[in-house]
Design an enzyme around this catalytic site. Sequence first.
Site, PDB file in Angstrom:
ATOM      1  CD  GLU A 132       0.930  -0.017  -8.874  1.00  0.00           C
ATOM      2  OE1 GLU A 132       0.771   1.314 -10.341  1.00  0.00           O
ATOM      3  OE2 GLU A 132       1.866  -0.374  -8.063  1.00  0.00           O
TER       4      GLU A 132
ATOM      5  CD  GLU B 292       5.744  -5.207 -11.373  1.00  0.00           C
ATOM      6  OE1 GLU B 292       5.155  -6.241 -10.167  1.00  0.00           O
ATOM      7  OE2 GLU B 292       5.428  -4.332 -10.823  1.00  0.00           O
TER       8      GLU B 292
HETATM    9  C1  BGC Z   1       3.738  -0.339 -12.388  1.00  0.00           C
HETATM   10  C2  BGC Z   1       3.515  -0.148 -13.867  1.00  0.00           C
HETATM   11  C3  BGC Z   1       4.105   1.613 -13.687  1.00  0.00           C
HETATM   12  C4  BGC Z   1       5.007   1.508 -12.928  1.00  0.00           C
HETATM   13  C5  BGC Z   1       6.082   2.413 -13.218  1.00  0.00           C
HETATM   14  C6  BGC Z   1       4.423   0.250 -11.358  1.00  0.00           C
HETATM   15  O1  BGC Z   1       4.271   0.679  -9.553  1.00  0.00           O
HETATM   16  O2  BGC Z   1       3.081  -1.282 -11.361  1.00  0.00           O
HETATM   17  O3  BGC Z   1       3.581  -1.339 -13.980  1.00  0.00           O
HETATM   18  O4  BGC Z   1       4.321   1.195 -15.256  1.00  0.00           O
HETATM   19  O5  BGC Z   1       4.873   1.769 -11.532  1.00  0.00           O
HETATM   20  O6  BGC Z   1       7.195   3.301 -13.510  1.00  0.00           O
END
Ligand code: BGC
Length: 723
Positions: free
Chosen positions: A346, A606
């Site tokens: 990401e 996270e």
């Molecule tokens: C990210 C998050 C982001 C989210 C959206 C994830 O895959 O890592 O931090 O805000 O997607 O819900």
Amino acid sequence: MKWNAKWIRPVVDMGDVCPVFFTTFACPKEIHSAVLSITATGVYEAVLNEKRVGEFVLAPGWTDYDYRLQVQQYDVTALLAAQNHLKVTVGKGWYRSPMPGRVSPERREKLDRFSAGLTAELILIFADGTSQRISTDETWKAAESPVRFSEIYNGETFDASFIASASFPAEVFDGPTKTLIPQQGEEVREQERLVPASIFITPAGETVVDFGQEVTGYVEISVDAAAGDRIELSHAEVMDKQGNFYTENYRSAKAKYIYICKDSKQTYKPKMTFFGFRYIRIDSFPGGVSNAKPENFTAVVVHSQMDRTGYLRSSNPLLNKLFDNVIWGQKGNFVDVPTDCPQRDERLGWTGDAQAFIRTACLNYDTEKFFTKWLADMAAGQKESGLVGHVVPNILNNKEASAAWDDAAVICPWALYLAYGNPEILSAQYECMKKWVSYITTHTTTEYLWTGGTHFGDWLGLDAPVGSYKGSTRADFIASAFYANAVMLVIKAGKVLGKDVSDYEVLYEKIVAAFRQAYPAYTTQTECVLAAHFKLAPDCQAAADLLAAMVKNCGTKLQTGFVGTPYLLHVLSDYGYTKLAYDLLLRTEYPSWLYPVTKGATTIWEHWDGIMENGDFWSADMNSFNHYAYGAVADWVYCQAAGINTIEEHPGYEKVKIAPLPDKRLDWLEASLKTYHGQIRSRWQKQEDQWRYEIDTPVDAVVVIDGTEYQVGKGSYVFYSKC
Ligand code: BGC
């Protein structure tokens, strides 16, 4: 910006190999100055006479390339000689790397078709006042470089023994010129170097180096080897329960670094990629992996240039480690854009994460320039409808907005204004802010609320139903609360800018009335938090009382996710529950901020339980160990525990309120903050049965000690209250 140079690309398709473009030129007279202006469709490294030009790593940085591509300027006077050789290697970077985790197959295909393009102009000014211009055109050459492969997610392969057997003419092409802008953001640079803490063999028999700290950057290799010897490194954030190297949570990002040696002693580090890691596994090494020694590896920490402004310290070592982790979370995720995480497939500018963390970010570091550039990309990429995107630069191209994510459009400019006091950020973003409000107004299914649509909800809230990432807080509740907040921020920004905001004031009143009618009762911690923090509840004290009861009733645990957590402790301490706020802050069992610290975290996770009590991982799919969002708690420590606040009418700490809130479980706590007006310091300390407060203020301040207000001028002060 005005641009004269042509865009060039290799005339042949080099596949994954990064091309190097080059030219030679003479400098026939005494030189007065020389400036190289340059950018690329990818990331570039320019080398003049075997010396790297500038310190910007991953230049030209990441902007919304459909609208903006930054051009860098470097003073290269000191690098010039009589005969000169300028070469520029261009890697895929953010412009052309496939984003494996998120991007549609169509976009991926389009990315593959893009060229490794370069455009540059070197202006030589001679001592006699004459000048010469050297710019990219068909006279330049291109060749395969030793960078055999490089992209953001999968890593880099460098063959130091490679010598190009042929060069080709460069081909002029119709590259982006209308979108070129001067460098606006901070430069990404190498910032720190870490030596290995240890090197060890895992139960699976693999050789692993531990740098003792999760970082973002890359590993520099120093080795004495023979041409063709191979070094292969894999990256990881954590080791698994059995003590083995764990990469599943990188998902499809290969994050591999391969170096093929030349003869003799050599030192090398990747040029145009980065990794998020604490550990590296040595998959291949000259003479076998057992030959690898700690001195062969150095971790190079890379992030955007930012001056450190804020420091937090206390008598509690676990809390101090949490503060350090917040800082490392910021360093690791401020690589030109504020990213969710630096390691998996990401690494995107998620707007929800940025709005949650921005207040803390602005306290820890001077991030004004960094965010100003990111917000300009947000405004540039904003759709006609007002949607700004789940991520900025908006490469996901989502069709619907999410409350609390796209709300970064209003929350971030206002946070920057409060932190740095510069109304220019509001005038630059005002249209974007208003358009965001209009998106909500035109997309809701219920007038004066925001209902309908698809939202991320209270992302990762612990009250989520089994199998869901979304907490139990009602999506429409969150969306409507953020609608009210968005309108309020437009009103505030408009007033600073001297705009007529009367329509927004009417709208705001209607939203609040509709909200109260639609949501007379609150069912989750996050609902109470939003109702009280955004002042939507008819009785905010009652909402906070309910929140406190909910927290206590579930065993003094938070259940909030990305939406509720940043404001949770604020609401508790604002409404008389400071002790309960500290209970949550100082809690070490799951779920809490200190639980990951007890599990050895060196950044912010996270998930509250990224590694569970029994050592298992939360999941492989969504388990980053460097996700700054929950680090937003540091803002509570600066503003409430230490009590340092700017006054809204005097933003940027032109005038401050210092209202510390001590807690007996800590012997002392200290916060300091470098502002544009000078350094503020607030410290409290237990002294027998008294609290001793030390306060330094560079500006007029309102000091509030135990409920009593003191107006003071700039200076250093000591206060006492009963413990
Ligand atoms: C990210 C998050 C982001 C989210 C959206 C994830 O895959 O890592 O931090 O805000 O997607 O819900």
